[in-house]
Design a protein around this motif. Structure first.
Motif, PDB file in Angstrom:
ATOM      1  N   UNK A   1       0.828  -1.193   0.000  1.00 22.55           N
ATOM      2  CA  UNK A   1       0.000   0.000   0.000  1.00 22.55           C
ATOM      3  C   UNK A   1       0.872   1.256   0.000  1.00 22.55           C
ATOM      4  N   UNK A   2       1.960   1.223   0.778  1.00 24.56           N
ATOM      5  CA  UNK A   2       2.874   2.376   0.791  1.00 24.56           C
ATOM      6  C   UNK A   2       3.485   2.599  -0.582  1.00 24.56           C
ATOM      7  N   UNK A   3       3.799   1.500  -1.280  1.00 25.79           N
ATOM      8  CA  UNK A   3       4.374   1.629  -2.614  1.00 25.79           C
ATOM      9  C   UNK A   3       3.376   2.241  -3.590  1.00 25.79           C
ATOM     10  N   UNK A   4       2.099   1.887  -3.420  1.00 29.06           N
ATOM     11  CA  UNK A   4       1.085   2.487  -4.280  1.00 29.06           C
ATOM     12  C   UNK A   4       1.010   3.995  -4.046  1.00 29.06           C
ATOM     13  N   UNK A   5       1.127   4.389  -2.777  1.00 28.95           N
ATOM     14  CA  UNK A   5       1.116   5.822  -2.462  1.00 28.95           C
ATOM     15  C   UNK A   5       2.323   6.497  -3.096  1.00 28.95           C
ATOM     16  N   UNK A   6       3.487   5.842  -3.007  1.00 24.83           N
ATOM     17  CA  UNK A   6       4.684   6.412  -3.626  1.00 24.83           C
ATOM     18  C   UNK A   6       4.536   6.501  -5.132  1.00 24.83           C
ATOM     19  N   UNK A   7       3.936   5.462  -5.723  1.00 29.76           N
ATOM     20  CA  UNK A   7       3.717   5.495  -7.165  1.00 29.76           C
ATOM     21  C   UNK A   7       2.872   6.681  -7.563  1.00 29.76           C
ATOM     22  N   UNK A   8       1.864   6.979  -6.758  1.00 28.08           N
ATOM     23  CA  UNK A   8       1.025   8.146  -7.026  1.00 28.08           C
ATOM     24  C   UNK A   8       1.846   9.430  -6.898  1.00 28.08           C
ATOM     25  N   UNK A   9       2.828   9.416  -6.007  1.00 32.63           N
ATOM     26  CA  UNK A   9       3.674  10.592  -5.825  1.00 32.63           C
ATOM     27  C   UNK A   9       4.531  10.848  -7.057  1.00 32.63           C
ATOM     28  N   UNK A  10       5.052   9.783  -7.666  1.00 29.74           N
ATOM     29  CA  UNK A  10       6.002   9.934  -8.762  1.00 29.74           C
ATOM     30  C   UNK A  10       5.376   9.807 -10.150  1.00 29.74           C
ATOM     31  N   UNK A  11       4.201   9.182 -10.231  1.00 31.71           N
ATOM     32  CA  UNK A  11       3.579   8.923 -11.528  1.00 31.71           C
ATOM     33  C   UNK A  11       2.322   9.773 -11.638  1.00 31.71           C
TER      34      UNK A  11
ATOM     35  N   UNK B   1      -0.191   9.672 -13.745  1.00 24.85           N
ATOM     36  CA  UNK B   1      -1.442   8.974 -14.010  1.00 24.85           C
ATOM     37  C   UNK B   1      -1.214   7.705 -14.792  1.00 24.85           C
ATOM     38  N   UNK B   2      -2.208   6.833 -14.779  1.00 23.86           N
ATOM     39  CA  UNK B   2      -2.114   5.571 -15.511  1.00 23.86           C
ATOM     40  C   UNK B   2      -2.388   5.753 -16.997  1.00 23.86           C
ATOM     41  N   UNK B   3      -3.047   6.841 -17.350  1.00 24.03           N
ATOM     42  CA  UNK B   3      -3.316   7.181 -18.750  1.00 24.03           C
ATOM     43  C   UNK B   3      -2.955   8.641 -18.964  1.00 24.03           C
ATOM     44  N   UNK B   4      -2.838   9.044 -20.225  1.00 23.88           N
ATOM     45  CA  UNK B   4      -2.497  10.442 -20.507  1.00 23.88           C
ATOM     46  C   UNK B   4      -3.608  11.371 -20.031  1.00 23.88           C
ATOM     47  N   UNK B   5      -4.872  10.950 -20.151  1.00 25.36           N
ATOM     48  CA  UNK B   5      -5.966  11.798 -19.680  1.00 25.36           C
ATOM     49  C   UNK B   5      -5.930  11.965 -18.168  1.00 25.36           C
ATOM     50  N   UNK B   6      -5.649  10.879 -17.461  1.00 19.65           N
ATOM     51  CA  UNK B   6      -5.542  10.960 -16.004  1.00 19.65           C
ATOM     52  C   UNK B   6      -4.373  11.850 -15.604  1.00 19.65           C
ATOM     53  N   UNK B   7      -3.263  11.731 -16.308  1.00 13.27           N
ATOM     54  CA  UNK B   7      -2.102  12.568 -16.012  1.00 13.27           C
ATOM     55  C   UNK B   7      -2.395  14.047 -16.269  1.00 13.27           C
ATOM     56  N   UNK B   8      -3.087  14.336 -17.342  1.00  9.21           N
ATOM     57  CA  UNK B   8      -3.392  15.729 -17.649  1.00  9.21           C
ATOM     58  C   UNK B   8      -4.425  16.306 -16.684  1.00  9.21           C
ATOM     59  N   UNK B   9      -5.327  15.472 -16.202  1.00  5.83           N
ATOM     60  CA  UNK B   9      -6.262  15.939 -15.174  1.00  5.83           C
ATOM     61  C   UNK B   9      -5.502  16.347 -13.916  1.00  5.83           C
ATOM     62  N   UNK B  10      -4.524  15.524 -13.506  1.00  6.02           N
ATOM     63  CA  UNK B  10      -3.715  15.879 -12.334  1.00  6.02           C
ATOM     64  C   UNK B  10      -2.869  17.117 -12.593  1.00  6.02           C
TER      65      UNK B  10
ATOM     66  N   UNK C   1      15.732  33.179 -21.722  1.00  8.53           N
ATOM     67  CA  UNK C   1      15.290  32.169 -22.677  1.00  8.53           C
ATOM     68  C   UNK C   1      15.940  30.813 -22.362  1.00  8.53           C
ATOM     69  N   UNK C   2      15.601  30.296 -21.204  1.00 11.19           N
ATOM     70  CA  UNK C   2      16.009  28.963 -20.756  1.00 11.19           C
ATOM     71  C   UNK C   2      15.024  28.552 -19.680  1.00 11.19           C
ATOM     72  N   UNK C   3      15.097  27.283 -19.243  1.00 10.57           N
ATOM     73  CA  UNK C   3      14.203  26.844 -18.183  1.00 10.57           C
ATOM     74  C   UNK C   3      14.844  25.765 -17.338  1.00 10.57           C
ATOM     75  N   UNK C   4      14.363  25.661 -16.095  1.00 14.32           N
ATOM     76  CA  UNK C   4      14.714  24.549 -15.217  1.00 14.32           C
ATOM     77  C   UNK C   4      13.621  23.499 -15.310  1.00 14.32           C
ATOM     78  N   UNK C   5      14.018  22.252 -15.065  1.00 20.06           N
ATOM     79  CA  UNK C   5      13.058  21.153 -15.065  1.00 20.06           C
ATOM     80  C   UNK C   5      13.316  20.255 -13.862  1.00 20.06           C
ATOM     81  N   UNK C   6      12.253  19.622 -13.397  1.00 28.16           N
ATOM     82  CA  UNK C   6      12.373  18.641 -12.320  1.00 28.16           C
ATOM     83  C   UNK C   6      11.470  17.461 -12.631  1.00 28.16           C
ATOM     84  N   UNK C   7      11.776  16.318 -12.018  1.00 22.48           N
ATOM     85  CA  UNK C   7      10.908  15.156 -12.130  1.00 22.48           C
ATOM     86  C   UNK C   7       9.680  15.358 -11.252  1.00 22.48           C
ATOM     87  N   UNK C   8       8.542  14.903 -11.734  1.00 23.99           N
ATOM     88  CA  UNK C   8       7.339  14.949 -10.914  1.00 23.99           C
ATOM     89  C   UNK C   8       7.574  14.159  -9.631  1.00 23.99           C
ATOM     90  N   UNK C   9       7.258  14.772  -8.495  1.00 23.08           N
ATOM     91  CA  UNK C   9       7.449  14.120  -7.207  1.00 23.08           C
ATOM     92  C   UNK C   9       8.792  14.380  -6.578  1.00 23.08           C
TER      93      UNK C   9
END
Length: 449
Positions: free
Chosen positions: A169-179, A181-190, A423-431
């Protein structure tokens, strides 16, 4: 024209010369390229210290999940294990396989080293749980007759399944932290939720690795659908104000390897061209991820083949990720700058430190190479990132610079090197890096994604 792999070319030769370059010599060259004068170095130190101090203040205010992620970030072996578990468990449908994966991953990690490091009581309780579970899992794989064996018999009656269930269950919570969404629509909603709306997003797919033609067809369709979904939701002023997509070439061809170079260029180039054309039509950028070191030149060949396509003229949206832990990175920047001049395209160039270090080291050892394609020390990789950042920022007519980093000192150096131009940008990983960029974004003139 930039010569192909069968033609002698000084830019390609320089890349090849640095494949297994002597590390001490490479670091010496980078030191000269990355050196700051005393005033600039002092400004960098002040900014980096202020960022770290502000992040620590925010850390005192963070919730349980944030505190947990802070302790088990991806700079630690244990954090990597948890992230791999989190990502993998999202895609494992049956309990038996999931249990075996947990047993395999948790047994050998050094959970005790994290005990007491966080100020959060609940994080330390979680560490005790991971420590206990790891030991139980390790015990269950052994046949030692000792106190541990007695403990194993006791726990197997009830405790281990319960602990494993909690870990899943903790891993699922972590997955939600780093991922996202399971689909592109779910990801764009978030992505449209309040806390995420302040960022632009570059979406990619989990589990990319085509082993068959059917796999590559499926990934191709997923990329098409994702590009169309992103484009249908956004109407940006320019491509760098829009969400974008990242693709792995290994997902688009099952034999993406240098030994199949001619076939790959013949079959893969049209696929990447199709996706690039679709991205351009939808007003967004597309970034090609770089993968293992032995695929770099083939990646550059396919990238160049597509960038030269006349129907992409004026788009300036076909980008590349460059791993600066590779000793060849500065020479690759020179080659890409020449490609930019040839095509009159401004290339979005994402500098990252690298994601395949363990595999690169092991591969070089297995093959018996005299050296490694990547730097063996983190400090050398950090130095290379800074040297490459200066090189890219000096060539902004050729590149739109993108800096993927979660390091306060690196952010401070890039800010100093960039000067007043934005004219540049910083980026980070989600989570990851949310606290740091929460501070950075309060500053004047920062761009982030």
């Amino acid at each position: 024209m930039l010569p192909g792999p069968g033609t002698r070319d000084p830019l390609r030769d320089e890349i090849d010369r640095n494949y297994h370059a002597d590390e001490a010599a490479a670091v010496g060259a980078l030191l000269a390229a990355a050196r700051l004068d005393s005033d600039a170095a002092e400004r960098v130190d002040r900014l980096a210290q202020s960022l770290v101090t502000a992040v620590r203040v925010r850390k005192d205010e963070q919730g349980l999940l944030d505190a947990f992620m802070q302790e088990y970030d991806l700079s630690s072996e244990e954090g990597v294990i948890l992230m791999c578990l989190a990502e993998a468990l999202l895609r494992i449908p049956d309990d038996d396989t999931a249990e075996k994966l947990i047993a395999d991953k948790l047994g050998d990690a050094d959970w005790e080293s994290h005990l007491g490091k966080s100020s959060s009581l609940l994080v330390n309780a979680s560490t005790w749980g991971l420590m206990l579970t790891g030991k139980l899992v390790a015990i269950s794989e052994s046949r030692q007759f000792s106190l541990k064996t007695a403990l194993k018999r006791l726990v197997n009656r009830s405790g281990e399944p319960m602990v494993r269930t909690a870990i899943r269950q903790a891993m699922r919570i972590m997955g939600h932290q780093y991922v996202m969404g399971r689909t592109i629509d779910e990801a764009m909603d978030r992505a449209q939720q309040k806390k995420n709306r302040i960022y632009r997003h570059s979406f990619d797919m989990l589990g990319e690795a085509a082993l068959t033609a059917e796999d590559s067809d499926r990934y191709m369709e997923s990329y098409r659908s994702a590009i169309e979904a992103i484009g249908s939701r956004e109407d940006p002023e320019d491509i760098f104000a829009a969400s974008s997509i990242s693709v792995k070439l290994s997902a688009l061809h099952p034999r993406f390897e240098i030994g199949q170079g001619e076939r790959v260029r013949r079959e893969l180039t049209p696929r990447l061209h199709e996706l690039a054309t679709l991205a351009m039509a939808n007003g967004m950028a597309l970034t090609v991820d770089t993968e293992e070191a032995d695929r770099l030149m083939l990646t550059l060949d396919v990238f160049a083949d597509v960038l030269r396509k006349p129907d992409l003229a004026g788009w300036n949206g076909l980008g590349l990720a460059l791993q600066t832990y590779q000793k060849r990175a500065p020479a690759v920047i020179d080659l890409l700058a020449a490609l930019s001049r040839e095509t009159s395209q401004r290339i979005p160039l994402r500098l990252v430190k690298g994601a395949y270090w363990d595999a690169e080291i092991k591969h070089a050892q297995v093959e018996g190479y005299a050296g490694y394609p990547v730097f063996t020390r983190k400090a050398s990789t950090d130095l290379s990132f800074i040297a490459c950042a200066r090189q890219v920022l000096a060539l902004r007519q050729a590149f739109y610079p993108q800096f993927a980093t979660h390091n306060a000192h690196t952010i401070a150096v890039v800010t100093e090197l960039a000067g007043d131009r934005l004219d540049y940008e910083f980026q980070r990983l989600h989570g990851m890096g949310e606290d740091l960029y929460g501070v950075v974004m309060k500053g004047n003139g920062f761009r982030q994604a």
